[in-house]
Design an enzyme around this catalytic site. Structure first.
Site, PDB file in Angstrom:
ATOM      1  CD1 TRP A   1      -1.688  -2.296   2.111  1.00 41.85           C
ATOM      2  CD2 TRP A   1      -2.774  -1.644   0.276  1.00 41.85           C
ATOM      3  NE1 TRP A   1      -2.577  -3.290   1.775  1.00 41.85           N
ATOM      4  CE2 TRP A   1      -3.263  -2.918   0.659  1.00 41.85           C
ATOM      5  CE3 TRP A   1      -3.322  -1.029  -0.849  1.00 41.85           C
ATOM      6  CZ2 TRP A   1      -4.263  -3.584  -0.042  1.00 41.85           C
ATOM      7  CZ3 TRP A   1      -4.319  -1.693  -1.563  1.00 41.85           C
ATOM      8  CH2 TRP A   1      -4.778  -2.950  -1.150  1.00 41.85           C
TER       9      TRP A   1
ATOM     10  CG  ASP B   1     -17.697  -0.193  -1.501  1.00 39.12           C
ATOM     11  OD1 ASP B   1     -16.981  -0.963  -0.833  1.00 39.12           O
ATOM     12  OD2 ASP B   1     -17.690  -0.173  -2.754  1.00 39.12           O
TER      13      ASP B   1
ATOM     14  N   GLY C   1     -12.990   1.115   1.015  1.00 35.36           N
ATOM     15  CA  GLY C   1     -11.892   0.692   0.156  1.00 35.36           C
ATOM     16  C   GLY C   1     -12.362   0.199  -1.187  1.00 35.36           C
TER      17      GLY C   1
ATOM     18  CB  SER D   1      -7.636   5.209   6.003  1.00 35.86           C
ATOM     19  OG  SER D   1      -7.294   3.929   6.514  1.00 35.86           O
TER      20      SER D   1
ATOM     21  CG  HIS E   1      -8.500 -11.186   0.494  1.00 42.22           C
ATOM     22  ND1 HIS E   1      -8.805 -11.873  -0.660  1.00 42.22           N
ATOM     23  CD2 HIS E   1      -8.416  -9.876   0.122  1.00 42.22           C
ATOM     24  CE1 HIS E   1      -8.888 -11.041  -1.673  1.00 42.22           C
ATOM     25  NE2 HIS E   1      -8.648  -9.822  -1.217  1.00 42.22           N
ATOM     26  CG  ASP E   2      -6.107  -7.053   0.211  1.00 40.97           C
ATOM     27  OD1 ASP E   2      -5.927  -8.120  -0.369  1.00 40.97           O
ATOM     28  OD2 ASP E   2      -6.704  -6.087  -0.310  1.00 40.97           O
TER      29      ASP E   2
END
Length: 325
Positions: free
Chosen positions: A129, A171, A173, A221, A240-241
Site C-alpha cells: 500500500w 463501501d 476501500g 481510510s 484478505h489483504d
C-alpha cells in the site's frame, strides 16, 4: 522417481516461461507484432533493448505458440493475441503494474513461510500500500486490475444478495466504485457512500452510470473513524489483504460507526468455497494475509460482538452478513 516425473516437476518449477511472458507483455511485444511483422533488430531499436537477448526471448515464446516466425521477422499468433490490449491478463503480467510487481514477491516465499510476514516489503523496500501511495501509476493500475476482476461478477453479486434491504451502504476501500455502482444500479431505493484514499476514479464511475444523486465519495481510510449510522458497511476483497491484527482494526471501525441494527457485509473468495490454494499463497507473500474460511471469519468477528447471519455465494465470491449482537 522416473525421468518423466522428474521432467514434469522441473517444468512446473521453471521460472523461465512465467518471466518470459511478463517481460514480453511489459515490453508490449504482443501488441507491436499484432498487425505487422518486424525483425528482431527493428524491434530492439524501437524498444531500446539489445537484439540478441530479445531474439532469445522471442524464440522461446515462439516455441510456446505466442509468436510465429515469418519471412520478415516475428508476428503475434491467434493464441498470442490473449496478451494484447488492456485486460486482466495483461494488467497482471505487466511488471510495471501493481499486479505484475506484486507477483515478484513470490521470490520471497521462503521468508513468508518462515516468518508469516509478507515478502513484498522485503522485495521492494516498502509494503504494497505504501508502494501504491508513492507511485500513482501503480495505484491507477491497481484500480484497473480490481475493475477487471470484478466486472464479470458484479451483476451476479448485485442480484444475488438482498442489498435492497439497506437504505444506506458505506463501501470501504471500494477503489473505482465498480461494486457499489452495480449495487445501486440494481437497487434504485438504496443510497451509497464510498470511502477510499483516492476517490477521483469512483466519482467518475458514479457519474458515468448516472448515480451522482445516490452516491457520494469520501476520501479516507478504513482505519480511521467512518461515516456513522449507515445500515450496512461493505468490505469487498478487503480483509484478505490484512493479517488478523489489522483485520480487527477494520472491523472495530465498522462496529463503531454502524447503527445499532446495522450490518457488516464481507465479500471475498472464502477459503473452502471459491478461494484456491494459489491465491492463498499470493495473499501471504504480498500482504501477509490469507483467504479465511467461514469459521475463521466467525472467530474474527466474535471479538467485536458480531454474529454471522448468513453466507451467500454470488459472483464468484461469498457474501457474509454479520449483525451486531
Amino acid at each position: 522417481m522416473g525421468s518423466d516425473d522428474a521432467n514434469t516437476i522441473l517444468r512446473m518449477a521453471s521460472l523461465a516461461t512465467p518471466m518470459a511472458l511478463r517481460v514480453a507483455v511489459t515490453l508490449g511485444l504482443p501488441d507491436r507484432l499484432h498487425d505487422q511483422d518486424l525483425t528482431v533488430d527493428r524491434l530492439a531499436g524501437d524498444l531500446g533493448v539489445r537484439p540478441v537477448p530479445l531474439g532469445l526471448l522471442l524464440a522461446h515464446l515462439t516455441t510456446l505458440g505466442f509468436f510465429e516466425r515469418t519471412p520478415t521477422g516475428y508476428r503475434t499468433t491467434e493464441f498470442g493475441e490473449n496478451l494484447c490490449g488492456d485486460s486482466l491478463t495483461t494488467v497482471l503480467l505487466n511488471l510495471d503494474t501493481a499486479g505484475g510487481r506484486a507477483e515478484l514477491a513470490f521470490t520471497e516465499l521462503l521468508h513468508s513461510v518462515t516468518t508469516g510476514q509478507p515478502g513484498y516489503d522485503r522485495r521492494h523496500g516498502r509494503d504494497f500500500w505504501a508502494d501504491l501511495a508513492a507511485h500513482p501509476p501503480l495505484r491507477e493500475s491497481f484500480d484497473r486490475q480490481m475493475a477487471h476482476r470484478l466486472r464479470a461478477g458484479v451483476p451476479h453479486l448485485a442480484a444475488g444478495f438482498g442489498w435492497g434491504r439497506f437504505a444506506t451502504i458505506v463501501d470501504l476501500g471500494g477503489g473505482p466504485g465498480t461494486v457499489l455502482a452495480g449495487i445501486l444500479a440494481a437497487h434504485p431505493a438504496t443510497r451509497g457512500r464510498l470511502v477510499d484514499l483516492d476517490v477521483t476514479t469512483a466519482a467518475a464511475t458514479f457519474a458515468e452510470h448516472g448515480l451522482e444523486d445516490r452516491a457520494a465519495v469520501t476520501a479516507g481510510s478504513f482505519f480511521d473513524p467512518l461515516p456513522a449510522g449507515a445500515d450496512a458497511y461493505l468490505l469487498v476483497d478487503i480483509l484478505h489483504d490484512w493479517d488478523d491484527e489489522h483485520a480487527h482494526l477494520i472491523l472495530a471501525r465498522c462496529v463503531e460507526a454502524a447503527a445499532p441494527d446495522g450490518r457488516i457485509v464481507v465479500v471475498e473468495p472464502v477459503g473452502g468455497r471459491q478461494a484456491g490454494t494459489e491465491m492463498d499463497l499470493a495473499m501471504l507473500v504480498i500482504f501477509g494475509g490469507r483467504e479465511r474460511r467461514v469459521e475463521e471469519f466467525e472467530a474474527l468477528a466474535a471479538d467485536h460482538g458480531l454474529v454471522l447471519d448468513s453466507v451467500t455465494d454470488a459472483g464468484g465470491r461469498s457474501v457474509l452478513e454479520f449483525r451486531i449482537a
